[in-house]
Design an enzyme around this catalytic site. Structure first.
Site, PDB file in Angstrom:
ATOM      1  N   TRP A  84       0.963  -1.150   0.016  1.00  0.00           N
ATOM      2  CA  TRP A  84      -0.196   0.036   0.071  1.00  0.00           C
ATOM      3  C   TRP A  84       1.253   1.208  -0.607  1.00  0.00           C
ATOM      4  O   TRP A  84       0.983   2.232  -0.574  1.00  0.00           O
ATOM      5  CB  TRP A  84      -1.361  -0.227   1.660  1.00  0.00           C
ATOM      6  CG  TRP A  84      -1.169  -1.331   1.545  1.00  0.00           C
ATOM      7  CD1 TRP A  84      -2.390  -2.389   2.280  1.00  0.00           C
ATOM      8  CD2 TRP A  84      -3.139  -0.713   0.186  1.00  0.00           C
ATOM      9  NE1 TRP A  84      -3.413  -2.886   1.410  1.00  0.00           N
ATOM     10  CE2 TRP A  84      -4.199  -2.207   0.502  1.00  0.00           C
ATOM     11  CE3 TRP A  84      -3.590  -0.006  -0.488  1.00  0.00           C
ATOM     12  CZ2 TRP A  84      -4.869  -2.426   0.033  1.00  0.00           C
ATOM     13  CZ3 TRP A  84      -4.521  -0.487  -1.197  1.00  0.00           C
ATOM     14  CH2 TRP A  84      -5.703  -1.893  -0.741  1.00  0.00           C
ATOM     15  N   LYS A 177       1.149  10.177  26.246  1.00  0.00           N
ATOM     16  CA  LYS A 177       1.354   9.166  25.903  1.00  0.00           C
ATOM     17  C   LYS A 177       1.753   7.871  25.635  1.00  0.00           C
ATOM     18  O   LYS A 177       1.466   6.247  26.251  1.00  0.00           O
ATOM     19  CB  LYS A 177       0.549   9.203  24.074  1.00  0.00           C
ATOM     20  CG  LYS A 177      -0.615   7.926  23.707  1.00  0.00           C
ATOM     21  CD  LYS A 177      -1.912   8.066  24.058  1.00  0.00           C
ATOM     22  CE  LYS A 177      -2.121   6.928  23.545  1.00  0.00           C
ATOM     23  NZ  LYS A 177      -3.000   6.633  22.271  1.00  0.00           N
TER      24      LYS A 177
END
Length: 293
Positions: A84, A177
């Site tokens: 991709w 995070k």
């Protein structure tokens, strides 16, 4: 209208693609399994909208080149998405790493083909029910470095359930995070319990230990995170009932490999670079890797 490819429409990817498609952008989801409609069950940003999906790079329209490619496959699945990325990337295209961990830039740069690579911090609590259909629990935020292409993406997302926030303090936010991930993901995966486990006896102190090691490495990397941030984080997870699982919890329950290397491995590698001990994080990585088989 902005042309956007989304590679890997899992729980988070489907939510992002649905929000952007419903806003009128030219979104193509690059998926393993076909679907025809986005369905987002959400208390604030529900979506039901037709989906354009390709299951092979050869199905993409001739000459179609997206402005942004949101790479939402998990970190250890990136090489599997190479076909991709080879078709989509190139000059004038930005690859955005919508992946856990702090190594997204390094991970995607080999696939850029002259285009730009931008890492991000993603906050989005969602559960994939079937292809194209997610249940959304909380948040829909990408924090990115403060670069021009991400201001463009922020404009494209305006008015949707996705907020893109270019931030000059990105290094701090990405390690903040990561700390959240090494607490919630590993604990839920190893206990095989959803987020309610965070209030169980002994778990808050375990989180403090994990965060202490992670954010010591973060400070060596230039982030501004200290003991007060640890208490703020732990207090936030233990002061109210929590629902839903984590991505690693869902993977473990389904018998899939986890992102233990992208999360725990990143902390261990950072600790080795800077001479910061990470024994607890290393123990979690060993246990999670053993569970992956």
């Amino acid at each position: 209208m902005v042309a956007i490819a989304l590679v890997g429409p899992g729980s988070v990817g489907t939510y992002l693609a649905a929000q952007l498609a419903a806003a009128g952008h030219d979104v193509i989801a690059c998926a393993r399994r076909p679907f025809t409609e986005y369905v987002v069950e959400s208390p604030e940003h529900p979506v039901r909208h037709p989906a354009t999906v390709a299951t092979d790079p050869s199905e993409l329209p001739d000459g179609w080149r997206p402005r942004h490619v949101l790479v939402c496959v998990k970190a250890h699945q990136t090489a599997g998405a190479a076909g991709w990325l080879e078709r989509l990337a190139g000059p004038g295209t930005t690859l955005v790493s919508v992946q856990n961990g702090v190594e997204g830039l390094e991970r995607l740069t080999p696939y850029a083909a002259g285009g730009e690579v931008v890492p991000s911090v993603v906050y989005c609590g969602a559960e994939l029910l079937e292809p194209g259909h997610v249940r959304h629990y909380t948040a829909g935020l990408l924090i990115t470095p403060d670069v021009a292409s991400m201001h463009e993406l922020a404009d494209a997302a305006e008015g949707t359930g996705l907020k893109v926030r270019p931030d000059a303090a990105y290094v701090t936010e990405t390690w903040r995070k990561l700390g959240a991930n090494i607490c919630a993901n590993g604990i839920t995966a190893l206990t095989r319990r959803r987020m309610e486990v965070m209030t169980s006896t002994g778990i808050p102190d375990l989180m403090r230990g994990l965060l202490g090691e992670c954010w010591a490495v973060a400070r060596a990397e230039g982030a501004s995170l200290g003991d007060a941030d640890i208490e703020t984080f732990v207090g936030g997870l233990t002061s109210r009932p929590l629902t839903g699982g984590t991505s690693m919890y869902y993977d473990r329950m389904a018998g899939r490999p986890t992102e233990q290397d992208a999360l725990y491995g990143a902390v261990v590698r950072g600790g080795q670079r800077h001479g910061v001990p990470t024994p607890l994080v290393s123990t979690f990585q060993t246990l999670l890797a053993a569970g992956d088989g």
